[in-house]
Write an enzyme that holds these catalytic residues in place. Structure first.
Site, PDB file in Angstrom:
ATOM      1  N   ASP B  59       0.895  -1.348   0.045  1.00 52.30           N
ATOM      2  CA  ASP B  59       0.011  -0.037  -0.010  1.00 52.30           C
ATOM      3  C   ASP B  59       0.770   1.288  -0.203  1.00 52.30           C
ATOM      4  O   ASP B  59       2.041   1.017   0.564  1.00 52.30           O
ATOM      5  CB  ASP B  59      -0.875  -0.075   1.253  1.00 52.30           C
ATOM      6  CG  ASP B  59      -2.110   0.946   1.049  1.00 52.30           C
ATOM      7  OD1 ASP B  59      -1.890   2.147   0.723  1.00 52.30           O
ATOM      8  OD2 ASP B  59      -3.254   0.417   1.442  1.00 52.30           O
ATOM      9  N   LYS B  83       0.770   2.880   5.774  1.00 52.05           N
ATOM     10  CA  LYS B  83      -0.064   2.074   6.173  1.00 52.05           C
ATOM     11  C   LYS B  83       0.611   0.948   6.440  1.00 52.05           C
ATOM     12  O   LYS B  83       0.353  -0.026   7.259  1.00 52.05           O
ATOM     13  CB  LYS B  83      -1.400   1.810   5.131  1.00 52.05           C
ATOM     14  CG  LYS B  83      -2.405   3.071   5.272  1.00 52.05           C
ATOM     15  CD  LYS B  83      -3.438   2.681   4.223  1.00 52.05           C
ATOM     16  CE  LYS B  83      -4.587   3.785   4.358  1.00 52.05           C
ATOM     17  NZ  LYS B  83      -5.610   3.679   3.726  1.00 52.05           N
ATOM     18  N   ASN B 128      -9.374  -0.257  -7.022  1.00 50.05           N
ATOM     19  CA  ASN B 128      -9.329   0.185  -8.475  1.00 50.05           C
ATOM     20  C   ASN B 128      -9.045  -0.815  -9.469  1.00 50.05           C
ATOM     21  O   ASN B 128      -8.619  -1.915  -8.889  1.00 50.05           O
ATOM     22  CB  ASN B 128      -8.227   1.244  -8.418  1.00 50.05           C
ATOM     23  CG  ASN B 128      -6.954   0.720  -8.488  1.00 50.05           C
ATOM     24  OD1 ASN B 128      -6.322   0.213  -9.418  1.00 50.05           O
ATOM     25  ND2 ASN B 128      -6.287   0.716  -7.422  1.00 50.05           N
ATOM     26  N   THR B 131      -5.452  -2.019 -10.806  1.00 50.55           N
ATOM     27  CA  THR B 131      -4.710  -3.215 -10.096  1.00 50.55           C
ATOM     28  C   THR B 131      -5.376  -4.313 -10.122  1.00 50.55           C
ATOM     29  O   THR B 131      -4.545  -5.499 -10.145  1.00 50.55           O
ATOM     30  CB  THR B 131      -4.458  -2.567  -8.642  1.00 50.55           C
ATOM     31  OG1 THR B 131      -3.934  -1.323  -8.686  1.00 50.55           O
ATOM     32  CG2 THR B 131      -3.717  -3.236  -7.738  1.00 50.55           C
ATOM     33  N   CYS B 165     -12.055 -16.432 -13.837  1.00 50.20           N
ATOM     34  CA  CYS B 165     -11.323 -15.465 -13.238  1.00 50.20           C
ATOM     35  C   CYS B 165     -11.887 -14.040 -12.993  1.00 50.20           C
ATOM     36  O   CYS B 165     -13.192 -13.882 -13.568  1.00 50.20           O
ATOM     37  CB  CYS B 165      -9.987 -15.129 -14.237  1.00 50.20           C
ATOM     38  SG  CYS B 165     -10.244 -13.968 -15.491  1.00 50.20           S
ATOM     39  N   CYS B 168     -13.705 -12.687 -15.886  1.00 51.38           N
ATOM     40  CA  CYS B 168     -14.567 -13.306 -16.762  1.00 51.38           C
ATOM     41  C   CYS B 168     -15.885 -12.673 -16.341  1.00 51.38           C
ATOM     42  O   CYS B 168     -17.003 -12.628 -17.048  1.00 51.38           O
ATOM     43  CB  CYS B 168     -14.612 -14.742 -16.237  1.00 51.38           C
ATOM     44  SG  CYS B 168     -13.473 -15.740 -16.882  1.00 51.38           S
ATOM     45  N   CYS B 180     -14.930   5.461  -1.547  1.00 48.14           N
ATOM     46  CA  CYS B 180     -15.491   5.703  -0.352  1.00 48.14           C
ATOM     47  C   CYS B 180     -15.517   6.841   0.263  1.00 48.14           C
ATOM     48  O   CYS B 180     -16.288   7.332   1.108  1.00 48.14           O
ATOM     49  CB  CYS B 180     -14.817   4.651   0.844  1.00 48.14           C
ATOM     50  SG  CYS B 180     -15.003   2.843   0.309  1.00 48.14           S
ATOM     51  N   CYS B 237     -13.413 -13.836 -22.271  1.00 50.36           N
ATOM     52  CA  CYS B 237     -12.761 -13.170 -21.286  1.00 50.36           C
ATOM     53  C   CYS B 237     -11.252 -12.459 -21.726  1.00 50.36           C
ATOM     54  O   CYS B 237     -10.581 -13.271 -22.237  1.00 50.36           O
ATOM     55  CB  CYS B 237     -12.563 -14.033 -20.120  1.00 50.36           C
ATOM     56  SG  CYS B 237     -11.305 -13.531 -18.808  1.00 50.36           S
ATOM     57  N   CYS B 240      -8.289 -14.808 -19.232  1.00 50.99           N
ATOM     58  CA  CYS B 240      -8.194 -16.072 -19.507  1.00 50.99           C
ATOM     59  C   CYS B 240      -8.725 -16.849 -20.754  1.00 50.99           C
ATOM     60  O   CYS B 240      -8.492 -18.188 -20.664  1.00 50.99           O
ATOM     61  CB  CYS B 240      -8.736 -16.702 -18.229  1.00 50.99           C
ATOM     62  SG  CYS B 240     -10.263 -16.915 -18.169  1.00 50.99           S
TER      63      CYS B 240
HETATM   64 ZN   LIG Z   1     -11.287 -15.240 -17.231  1.00 52.81          ZN
END
Ligand SMILES: [Zn+2]
Lengths: 83, 243
Positions: B59, B83, B128, B131, B165, B168, B180, B237, B240
Site C-alpha cells: 500500500d 499504512k 481500483n 490493479t 477469473c 470473466c 469510499c 474473457c 483467461c
Molecule cells: Zn477469465
C-alpha cells in the site's frame, strides 16, 4: 403474468414505490424479454452488472433472448470495485 | 509443528476439515495483501492470527484520521505513518512468528507480476480496476473483495481448478471507480468482506477451496441479504480465454 424483481445496493433507487427495501412483486406481459424488463426501469447495461433469474446467473448475451416466465425472480446487482 | 504451535492453533487442528495437515499448510504459506485499508485490515489480521508464515503488505497510502472508522489494523497513534508500517506493527503484535514484508509504493508492472508470483495466494483488497486486472493476469490463486456504502462482493480465482477469473465477470472497467471518500462506507461492511477474504484464503491454503470454485458472493447490508452466484468461465474473457 406475475414475477418478482429485486434491485440491490445502488439499484434500489430504481424500484417503484413499495414496502420492501429491495423487492417488488409486479405484473408483466407474457414472454417479456429480460433486457426489455431491465430497460423499462431505466437501468443501464453497465449498472445491471450481475443479473440472476431464480438465483442463476444470466450473462449479458443471454439477457437479450431470455424470456421471462410466471413466478420468475429477477435479481440485479451493480458492479463494485471500491474498497 | 512444535508443542507451542500445537497449542496456539489447537482450535484449527481440532477441525477435521483443517487438522494438522491444513494448519501446517497455513504455517508454510505466504500471502500478498494488496491494499492495507478497510478490506486489508481484517484480512491481514486474521491471516496473521491463523499462523500464516509470511505476509507481504502492499500500500502506498498514509494513515489518515478518516481511515480509523473502518481500517482496524491502524491505531490512532499511527496517523501520518505509512499504512504498511502501521499494519506490520499490528500484525507483529498479534503473531511475532509471522514474517512481514512491506511495499510502501505503488506496486505495478513487472514488479507486481514478480511479487504476485512469489506468494501462494493473493488477497486483492485494493480499490481500483487497473490493479485488480494486473493482479488477475498474474494468474495466481486470488481472493478478490470489494465494498462501498453498504454493499460488497467477494470472488476467488483458482487457476489450478481452471475457474472463472476476475475478468470473466469484470471484463473491463465499469466507469470511474466510486470511492469510499465520496460515497461513504459503513465500517463493518468492509470488515465482513475482508474477513470473508481471509476465510476463503485459509480454506484454499488448507486444500479446502473446492466448494468456492466459480462462486461469487454478493452482500447488501441495507437489505441484509446475501446472494451466492455460480459463474462459469467467460469464453470472451480478455484475461483467461484461450485464443
Ligand atoms: Zn477469465
Amino acid at each position: 403474468m406475475n414475477i418478482s424483481i429485486e434491485f440491490y445496493a445502488s439499484l434500489m433507487k430504481y424500484l417503484p414505490p413499495g414496502q420492501s427495501r429491495f423487492r417488488r412483486d409486479i405484473k408483466i406481459e407474457d414472454g417479456l424479454l429480460l433486457n426489455r424488463l431491465i430497460e423499462s426501469y431505466h437501468i443501464s447495461p453497465a449498472e445491471a452488472h450481475i443479473v440472476l433469474v431464480n438465483g442463476n446467473y444470466v450473462n449479458a448475451e443471454q439477457r437479450e433472448s431470455r424470456e421471462l416466465a410466471e413466478g420468475d425472480v429477477v435479481s440485479i446487482w451493480p458492479p463494485v470495485a471500491g474498497g | 509443528m512444535n508443542p507451542e504451535q500445537k497449542e496456539r492453533f489447537a482450535r484449527h487442528i481440532r477441525l477435521p476439515q483443517i487438522g494438522e495437515k491444513g494448519q501446517q499448510a497455513i504455517l508454510d504459506a505466504s500471502a500478498l495483501i494488496v491494499g492495507v485499508g478497510g478490506l486489508g485490515s481484517p484480512a491481514a489480521m486474521y491471516l496473521a492470527a491463523a499462523g500464516i508464515g509470511k505476509l507481504v503488505l502492499s500500500d502506498y497510502d498514509i494513515v489518515e484520521t478518516s481511515n480509523l472508522q473502518r481500517q482496524i489494523i491502524h491505531r490512532e497513534a499511527a496517523v501520518g505513518e505509512h499504512k504498511v508500517e502501521s499494519g506490520r506493527q499490528t500484525v507483529r503484535a498479534l503473531n511475532p512468528r509471522c514474517e512481514v514484508d512491506v511495499i510502501s509504493y505503488q506496486l505495478e508492472g513487472d514488479e507486481l507480476k514478480r511479487v504476485v508470483s512469489s506468494v501462494d495466494i493473493v488477497l486483492d483488497c485494493c480499490d481500483n480496476y487497473p490493479t485488480r486486472f494486473d493482479v488477475n493476469r498474474a494468474c495466481v490463486a486470488t481472493v478478490t473483495g470489494a465494498a462501498i456504502r453498504l454493499e460488497g462482493q467477494i470472488m476467488n480465482y483458482q487457476p489450478a481448478a481452471n475457474s472463472a477469473c476476475y475478468q470473466c465477470l469484470y471484463t473491463h472497467a465499469y466507469g470511474a471507480e466510486e470511492s469510499c471518500e465520496l460515497e461513504g462506507v459503513l465500517g463493518p461492511v468492509v470488515g465482513v468482506i475482508g474477513t470473508m477474504q481471509a476465510l476463503q484464503a485459509l480454506l484454499i491454503l488448507a486444500g479446502q477451496g473446492e466448494a468456492m470454485v466459480n462462486r461469487l458472493l454478493l452482500f447488501d447490508a441495507y437489505a441484509m441479504e446475501w446472494q451466492a452466484v455460480t459463474l462459469s468461465k467467460n469464453p470472451g474473457c480478455p484475461a483467461c480465454a484461450k485464443t
